[in-house]
Design an enzyme around this catalytic site. Sequence first.
Site, PDB file in Angstrom:
ATOM      1  N   SER A  89      19.954  34.422  25.501  1.00  0.00           N
ATOM      2  CA  SER A  89      20.572  35.602  26.108  1.00  0.00           C
ATOM      3  C   SER A  89      22.091  35.515  26.233  1.00  0.00           C
ATOM      4  O   SER A  89      22.726  36.437  26.755  1.00  0.00           O
ATOM      5  CB  SER A  89      19.959  35.859  27.484  1.00  0.00           C
ATOM      6  OG  SER A  89      19.925  34.673  28.227  1.00  0.00           O
ATOM      7  N   THR A 191      22.179  36.906  31.054  1.00  0.00           N
ATOM      8  CA  THR A 191      23.638  36.752  31.091  1.00  0.00           C
ATOM      9  C   THR A 191      24.100  35.662  32.042  1.00  0.00           C
ATOM     10  O   THR A 191      23.521  35.491  33.108  1.00  0.00           O
ATOM     11  CB  THR A 191      24.206  38.087  31.621  1.00  0.00           C
ATOM     12  OG1 THR A 191      23.916  39.098  30.682  1.00  0.00           O
ATOM     13  CG2 THR A 191      25.679  38.049  31.893  1.00  0.00           C
ATOM     14  N   THR A 209      27.510  37.387  27.432  1.00  0.00           N
ATOM     15  CA  THR A 209      26.097  37.687  27.136  1.00  0.00           C
ATOM     16  C   THR A 209      25.932  38.129  25.694  1.00  0.00           C
ATOM     17  O   THR A 209      26.885  38.599  25.060  1.00  0.00           O
ATOM     18  CB  THR A 209      25.617  38.831  28.056  1.00  0.00           C
ATOM     19  OG1 THR A 209      24.204  38.954  27.953  1.00  0.00           O
ATOM     20  CG2 THR A 209      26.249  40.146  27.709  1.00  0.00           C
ATOM     21  N   ARG A 219      25.183  49.287  21.232  1.00  0.00           N
ATOM     22  CA  ARG A 219      25.055  49.360  22.693  1.00  0.00           C
ATOM     23  C   ARG A 219      25.902  48.275  23.364  1.00  0.00           C
ATOM     24  O   ARG A 219      25.920  47.124  22.945  1.00  0.00           O
ATOM     25  CB  ARG A 219      23.588  49.189  23.069  1.00  0.00           C
ATOM     26  CG  ARG A 219      23.298  49.231  24.585  1.00  0.00           C
ATOM     27  CD  ARG A 219      23.277  47.862  25.208  1.00  0.00           C
ATOM     28  NE  ARG A 219      22.785  47.885  26.591  1.00  0.00           N
ATOM     29  CZ  ARG A 219      22.818  46.834  27.401  1.00  0.00           C
ATOM     30  NH1 ARG A 219      23.294  45.684  26.983  1.00  0.00           N
ATOM     31  NH2 ARG A 219      22.369  46.923  28.630  1.00  0.00           N
ATOM     32  N   VAL A 220      26.601  48.664  24.405  1.00  0.00           N
ATOM     33  CA  VAL A 220      27.365  47.714  25.216  1.00  0.00           C
ATOM     34  C   VAL A 220      26.840  47.822  26.646  1.00  0.00           C
ATOM     35  O   VAL A 220      26.663  48.925  27.165  1.00  0.00           O
ATOM     36  CB  VAL A 220      28.873  48.038  25.164  1.00  0.00           C
ATOM     37  CG1 VAL A 220      29.649  47.197  26.163  1.00  0.00           C
ATOM     38  CG2 VAL A 220      29.412  47.816  23.746  1.00  0.00           C
ATOM     39  N   GLY A 221      26.594  46.687  27.259  1.00  0.00           N
ATOM     40  CA  GLY A 221      26.082  46.683  28.630  1.00  0.00           C
ATOM     41  C   GLY A 221      27.196  46.564  29.657  1.00  0.00           C
ATOM     42  O   GLY A 221      28.366  46.843  29.395  1.00  0.00           O
ATOM     43  N   ASP A 222      26.812  46.109  30.822  1.00  0.00           N
ATOM     44  CA  ASP A 222      27.770  45.983  31.927  1.00  0.00           C
ATOM     45  C   ASP A 222      28.673  44.766  31.795  1.00  0.00           C
ATOM     46  O   ASP A 222      29.783  44.736  32.344  1.00  0.00           O
ATOM     47  CB  ASP A 222      27.010  45.875  33.264  1.00  0.00           C
ATOM     48  CG  ASP A 222      26.065  44.675  33.283  1.00  0.00           C
ATOM     49  OD1 ASP A 222      25.434  44.396  32.241  1.00  0.00           O
ATOM     50  OD2 ASP A 222      25.964  44.005  34.326  1.00  0.00           O
ATOM     51  N   THR A 242      23.927  40.556  36.811  1.00  0.00           N
ATOM     52  CA  THR A 242      23.078  40.268  35.665  1.00  0.00           C
ATOM     53  C   THR A 242      21.910  41.236  35.728  1.00  0.00           C
ATOM     54  O   THR A 242      21.579  41.739  36.797  1.00  0.00           O
ATOM     55  CB  THR A 242      22.589  38.813  35.703  1.00  0.00           C
ATOM     56  OG1 THR A 242      21.689  38.583  34.609  1.00  0.00           O
ATOM     57  CG2 THR A 242      21.857  38.483  36.991  1.00  0.00           C
ATOM     58  N   GLY A 243      21.322  41.502  34.586  1.00  0.00           N
ATOM     59  CA  GLY A 243      20.181  42.412  34.569  1.00  0.00           C
ATOM     60  C   GLY A 243      20.444  43.618  33.705  1.00  0.00           C
ATOM     61  O   GLY A 243      21.281  43.562  32.792  1.00  0.00           O
ATOM     62  N   GLY A 245      22.017  46.393  32.320  1.00  0.00           N
ATOM     63  CA  GLY A 245      23.419  46.777  32.462  1.00  0.00           C
ATOM     64  C   GLY A 245      23.651  48.248  32.726  1.00  0.00           C
ATOM     65  O   GLY A 245      24.609  48.619  33.408  1.00  0.00           O
TER      66      GLY A 245
END
Length: 332
Positions: A89, A191, A209, A219-222, A242-243, A245
């Site tokens: 991850s 992450t 991450t 796609r881009v997360g938090d 974490t989690g 996003g």
Amino acid sequence: MQQGRRKFIKVGLAGGAALVTGCATDTSDATPGSGSTSLRSDGPIILSTWEHGLSANAKAWEVMQGGGSVLDAVEQGVAVVESDFTNRSVGLGGRPDRDGKVTLDACIQDHNGRAGAVAFMQHFEHPISIARAVMERTPHVMLAGIGAERWATENGFTPKEMEIPEVRTEWLDWLKKSEYKPIANIENHDTIGMIAMDRNGQLAGSCTTSGMAYKIHGRVGDSPIIGAGLFVDGESGAACSTGVGELVIRTAGSHTVVELMRAGMDPTEACKEAVRRILRQVPENKGMQVGFLALRKDGAYGGWSVYNGFNYALKTTTLDKLIEPGSDRTWE
Ligand code: ASP
């Protein structure tokens, strides 16, 4: 700040402080949910998400002990996990998106709010170091995609190609049904976010991450977003997440935690309120984990998550351990 003598203060959930002076014992432990009150530590402290945070903290601690800055520490600490190609991850060993590409997100921020980030980037072992270089060598905060890769190459970072047969096989299996489940639990341990304070009270944070497995390409997360996956403000404190996003971005999660601490809230309570904002937005949330960590500028720290199973690694002069903070829900 007093040095050389450890003090831990158990901070009540309402923000009141019950003093346990001169006590070198931490009353929290790794029992599920036991870290549901905030503690405080004088002196250097490092918090990192998940079990892989233990090795990251060890490196970050070594850096600070060796005279490195807290910014050096949070960069080099999480870089250990980026280089662990068995980690699914974080870094190039991470699970790919649905097109089979491993795309990486990272950010870093210092005590004064200077920040750097990279998003949707492939082929580099240490996105966290590129994020720092963006902060230090460009007028920008974030570079993404091919532009980030090109800039990194032009600025001395060497691309690395990596294909891990086991990861490819899992992806090919996933493709058969192509069911995307944004579940981030203890099994796929997630992450790494790190927040730290040095002996002079200087704060810094980092986050890196490979993002949610089998996400849409692009796609881009938090995690690379300042204010979402990480926020550091030397006047108030630091937080990371974490989690899933998307839930964190929609609530500006880490910024929320830091601003609540600025308003006087206890770190654990601030994390809890950030989780509850998520749950108010998405009450039907099924299995979408989010966890927050918080470190206030006075050394008080805590965490909270939507579901149980989230844990974090804590390193202080006397402690080196995993803590499971409290959560709102338990896995069914
Ligand atoms: N927060 C990351 C993301 O949404 C996922 C994770 O924590 O593993 O990309």
